[in-house]
Design a protein around this motif. Structure first.
Motif, short mmCIF file in Angstrom:
data_model
loop_
_atom_site.label_atom_id
_atom_site.label_comp_id
_atom_site.label_asym_id
_atom_site.label_seq_id
_atom_site.Cartn_x
_atom_site.Cartn_y
_atom_site.Cartn_z
N ASP A 82 0.82 -1.21 0.00
CA ASP A 82 0.00 0.00 0.00
C ASP A 82 0.86 1.26 0.00
N GLU A 83 1.94 1.22 0.77
CA GLU A 83 2.84 2.38 0.81
C GLU A 83 3.50 2.61 -0.54
N PHE A 84 3.85 1.52 -1.19
CA PHE A 84 4.48 1.66 -2.50
C PHE A 84 3.50 2.24 -3.52
N GLU A 85 2.22 1.84 -3.40
CA GLU A 85 1.21 2.40 -4.29
C GLU A 85 1.11 3.91 -4.11
N GLU A 86 1.21 4.34 -2.85
CA GLU A 86 1.17 5.79 -2.61
C GLU A 86 2.44 6.45 -3.13
N MET A 87 3.58 5.78 -2.95
CA MET A 87 4.84 6.34 -3.44
C MET A 87 4.80 6.55 -4.95
N LYS A 88 4.11 5.67 -5.66
CA LYS A 88 4.01 5.80 -7.11
C LYS A 88 3.39 7.14 -7.52
N ASN A 89 2.58 7.68 -6.65
CA ASN A 89 1.89 8.92 -6.99
C ASN A 89 2.83 10.10 -7.17
N HIS A 90 4.10 9.93 -6.77
CA HIS A 90 5.00 11.08 -6.91
C HIS A 90 5.20 11.45 -8.38
N SER B 127 6.42 25.54 -23.49
CA SER B 127 7.12 25.88 -22.27
C SER B 127 8.46 25.17 -22.18
N PHE B 128 9.44 25.86 -21.55
CA PHE B 128 10.73 25.23 -21.33
C PHE B 128 10.63 24.10 -20.31
N LEU B 129 9.47 24.02 -19.62
CA LEU B 129 9.27 22.96 -18.64
C LEU B 129 8.65 21.69 -19.23
N LEU B 130 8.41 21.69 -20.55
CA LEU B 130 7.78 20.54 -21.18
C LEU B 130 8.58 19.26 -20.95
N ILE B 131 9.89 19.33 -21.17
CA ILE B 131 10.74 18.15 -20.99
C ILE B 131 10.76 17.74 -19.53
N ALA B 132 10.79 18.71 -18.63
CA ALA B 132 10.76 18.39 -17.20
C ALA B 132 9.48 17.66 -16.84
N ARG B 133 8.35 18.08 -17.42
CA ARG B 133 7.07 17.42 -17.17
C ARG B 133 7.11 15.97 -17.66
N GLU B 134 7.66 15.78 -18.87
CA GLU B 134 7.77 14.42 -19.41
C GLU B 134 8.61 13.53 -18.49
N ILE B 135 9.74 14.05 -18.06
CA ILE B 135 10.65 13.26 -17.22
C ILE B 135 9.99 12.90 -15.90
N ALA B 136 9.38 13.89 -15.25
CA ALA B 136 8.77 13.65 -13.94
C ALA B 136 7.67 12.60 -14.02
N TYR B 137 6.91 12.63 -15.11
CA TYR B 137 5.74 11.76 -15.23
C TYR B 137 6.08 10.37 -15.78
N SER B 138 7.15 10.24 -16.55
CA SER B 138 7.36 8.98 -17.28
C SER B 138 8.63 8.23 -16.94
N HIS B 139 9.45 8.73 -16.00
CA HIS B 139 10.74 8.06 -15.80
C HIS B 139 10.62 6.73 -15.05
N HIS B 140 9.42 6.40 -14.58
CA HIS B 140 9.21 5.07 -13.97
C HIS B 140 8.43 4.13 -14.89
N GLU B 141 8.15 4.57 -16.11
CA GLU B 141 7.58 3.66 -17.10
C GLU B 141 8.67 2.68 -17.55
N PRO C 236 3.25 5.58 -14.16
CA PRO C 236 1.86 5.45 -13.70
C PRO C 236 0.88 4.94 -14.77
N ASN C 237 1.29 4.86 -16.04
CA ASN C 237 0.32 4.54 -17.09
C ASN C 237 0.58 3.22 -17.82
N GLY C 238 1.61 2.49 -17.42
CA GLY C 238 1.90 1.23 -18.09
C GLY C 238 2.24 1.41 -19.57
N LEU C 239 2.89 2.52 -19.91
CA LEU C 239 3.30 2.74 -21.29
C LEU C 239 4.41 1.77 -21.67
N SER C 240 4.54 1.51 -22.96
CA SER C 240 5.59 0.59 -23.41
C SER C 240 6.28 1.15 -24.64
#
Length: 362
Positions: free
Chosen positions: A236-244, A265-279, A287-291
């Motif tokens: 359960d804790e890991f599930e919450e950690m994934k939300n980061h 925005s110059f933050l576009l790449i930062a947004r991509e990295i923050a959201y997808s670096h655990h795919e 968080p989205n199970g991308l492949s």
């Protein structure tokens, strides 16, 4: 008090003609003279350089046409206005002189009023051109300064946000700096491949480097009891950690709204990295199970950089692995966790990763 009068160079092989012009112009201008073409070319380079040249055409040796041509071919003298004063009054003579770069053509015998008016007019035009050139240079310097200010503001924004995340995680240390350099090294290695050349421009790599520190910005939204837990997380804790990853994306989106158009925005790449670096390449990540190529390229780079650094770093739940063991784990993740091409790039610069890790060791 220095003499601020404009300087005129008078060129004529007849001393009487020079005397007439000097008498006419000496009240309002500083004057220097030359008796032939070669002497004129020498005098024009003396200090102060003339602001305008009054040039005879018919001279022995080098005629006025050639003098004018040489002046206009030289970068240091090409902007000095040349007025021909000559007895050659045919239209074809005037056409030739103007085609060589002269600004005006006065025929002899001269008219006092015409000479004074033409000299004054062309000096005024020269001053106006110089003022415009200076103004353009000032504007260019202002644009450069403003561009530099904007770049500093961007860098400061990223640094402030990254520092905020670091204050929440007492195990971060130099992790942010190391991952910056890992990502940059991977991108520079991949750029050697034709398929990545157009994407991996200097500007894009610089943006990757500057955005990398925000990959874990979302950890500011994770409870301390989970983020700082001295042991392995429960399911359960890991599930919450994934939300980061989601929190990080949302925080950057809020920052982007202040920039106007988020997609530019110059933050576009930062947004991509923050959201997808655990795919993960095989679709088993979050968080989205991308492949595969569904995962943003920036996220695929950060995945290798982040995992490698986590492996070589000591955590409360594990010791620091050696560079060799961490490298083996990265290789084993090729095609599963990681983009195969990124892992291949990692293999080529394996020693560089090791050097970065040692240079910025905690």
């Amino acid at each position: 008090m220095p003499d601020t009068k404009p300087t005129l160079l008078l060129v004529d092989d007849e001393p009487a003609n020079i005397t007439v012009l000097m008498h006419l112009l000496k009240k309002d201008y500083r004057l220097t003279a030359a008796r032939n073409g070669l002497e004129a070319l020498e005098r024009v380079k003396s200090q102060p350089m003339p602001d305008l040249v009054l040039l005879d055409i018919m001279m022995p040796g080098m005629d006025g046409y050639e003098v004018c041509q040489r002046l206009k071919a030289d970068e240091t003298t090409r902007d000095i206005p040349v007025i021909f004063i000559t007895a050659m009054g045919e239209e074809s003579d005037q056409t030739r002189g103007l085609a060589l770069g002269a600004v005006d053509y006065i025929t002899k015998p001269i008219s006092t009023a015409i000479v004074l008016a033409r000299v004054k007019t062309h000096l005024t035009l020269k001053q106006a051109r110089e003022a415009l050139a200076n103004q353009n240079q000032i504007l260019e310097e202002r644009v450069k300064g403003r561009t530099k200010e904007l770049a500093m503001a961007k860098d400061t924004t990223i640094l402030a946000m990254a520092t905020l995340a670091e204050t929440r995680d007492n195990e971060t240390g130099n992790h942010i700096r190391r991952t910056q350099y890992y990502v940059k090294a991977l991108a520079e290695e991949l750029r050697k491949q034709p398929s990545f050349t157009s994407l991996l421009t200097d500007d894009y790599i610089e943006q990757l480097y500057k955005s990398a520190p925000l990959h874990d910005i979302g950890k500011v939204g994770i409870r301390d009891s989970i983020l700082l837990k001295p042991g392995k997380l429960t399911e359960d804790e890991f599930e919450e950690m994934k939300n980061h990853a989601v929190y990080g994306r949302d925080a950057i989106i809020e920052a982007e709204k202040l920039q106007g158009n988020p997609d530019s925005s110059f933050l576009l790449i930062a947004r991509e990295i923050a959201y997808s670096h655990h795919e993960k390449w095989d679709g088993s990540g979050y968080p989205n199970g991308l492949s595969g190529q569904e995962i943003p390229f920036s996220g695929r780079l950060m995945a290798v950089a982040d995992v490698y650094d986590a492996l070589i770093s000591k955590r409360v739940y594990k010791p620091a692995f050696s560079h060799e063991k961490a490298s083996d784990i990265i290789r084993q993740g090729r095609g599963g966790h990681f983009d195969p091409e990124v892992v291949d790039a990692f293999e080529h610069i394996n020693d560089e990763f090791h050097s970065i890790a040692r240079k910025f060791a905690d």
